[in-house]
Design a protein around this motif. Structure first.
Motif, PDB file in Angstrom:
ATOM      1  N   ILE A  13     -22.461  -0.570 -76.298  1.00 12.07           N
ATOM      2  CA  ILE A  13     -22.066  -0.785 -77.690  1.00 12.07           C
ATOM      3  C   ILE A  13     -21.439   0.487 -78.261  1.00 12.07           C
ATOM      4  N   GLY A  14     -20.653   0.315 -79.295  1.00 13.46           N
ATOM      5  CA  GLY A  14     -20.038   1.451 -79.972  1.00 13.46           C
ATOM      6  C   GLY A  14     -18.547   1.518 -79.719  1.00 13.46           C
ATOM      7  N   PRO A  15     -17.797   1.953 -80.750  1.00 13.36           N
ATOM      8  CA  PRO A  15     -16.333   1.986 -80.642  1.00 13.36           C
ATOM      9  C   PRO A  15     -15.821   2.899 -79.529  1.00 13.36           C
ATOM     10  N   GLU A  16     -16.582   3.945 -79.192  1.00 10.00           N
ATOM     11  CA  GLU A  16     -16.127   4.872 -78.150  1.00 10.00           C
ATOM     12  C   GLU A  16     -16.125   4.218 -76.759  1.00 10.00           C
ATOM     13  N   TYR A  17     -16.838   3.095 -76.609  1.00  7.18           N
ATOM     14  CA  TYR A  17     -16.893   2.398 -75.318  1.00  7.18           C
ATOM     15  C   TYR A  17     -16.017   1.154 -75.278  1.00  7.18           C
TER      16      TYR A  17
END
Length: 188
Positions: A13-17
């Motif tokens: 999860i998370g925008p960096e992934y």
């Protein structure tokens, strides 16, 4: 009685992934949900959605536990929904397959994949079906983590929608006609 299936797209999860090679499971799960015209809700340990397909209950999760603890989410939802391990399909990135290749297996080792290691440890072994999505292994020695957490190349991005669609078709086939027949069609 209708059969239930749990489809698990692995990722972080998370925008960096988002849109990284390691998140291909999330991308396939998103496309399954889009085609079924359902949306994900944030529930215990996962983004969760469900729909009916040919009379079967289909439950799709994207674990929110991060890759290394994916087994926690899979174990919880298997038990919560009372779905046997052989009706769980895990969609995962695979370094050992060239980009664009997909391979279905009834069981197998984690091959060092931390998400699969976690599922093995938490869910009672290696006896669950998985759809391995080839991401290739074009990285310098010792740079595996950087590679899986990087985005797809420009050329790969052009091919990605068709490959995700093929993975969706394989997941749907698993639900509709079972693993053995699906393997005969998609593992060619």
């Amino acid at each position: 009685m209708a059969t239930k299936y749990l489809i698990v797209g692995l990722g972080n999860i998370g925008p960096e992934y988002a849109d990284t090679r390691h998140n291909i499971g999330f991308m396939v799960a998103d496309e399954l949900a889009r085609q079924a015209k359902v949306t994900f809700s944030t529930l215990r340990h996962a983004y969760y959605t469900e729909y009916r397909q040919r009379g079967h209950g289909v439950y799709v999760i994207k674990p929110t536990t991060y890759m290394n603890l994916s087994g926690k989410a899979v174990n919880y939802w298997m038990h919560e929904l009372k779905i046997p391990l052989e009706h769980v399909l895990v969609i995962v990135d695979e370094l050992a397959l060239p980009f664009g290749k997909i391979r279905l297996r009834a069981k197998g080792s984690s091959a060092g994949h931390n998400g699969l290691k976690s599922i093995e440890a938490m869910c009672g072994g290696q006896g669950y079906p998985r759809l391995r999505f080839g991401i290739g292994d074009h990285f310098p020695k010792g740079r595996q983590v950087d590679y899986v957490l990087s985005g797809f190349d420009t050329d790969e991005l052009l091919e990605l929608p068709a490959l995700i669609e093929r993975s969706v078709q394989a997941a749907n086939s698993f639900i509709d006609i079972g693993l053995e027949r699906t393997m005969n069609v998609f593992n060619t």
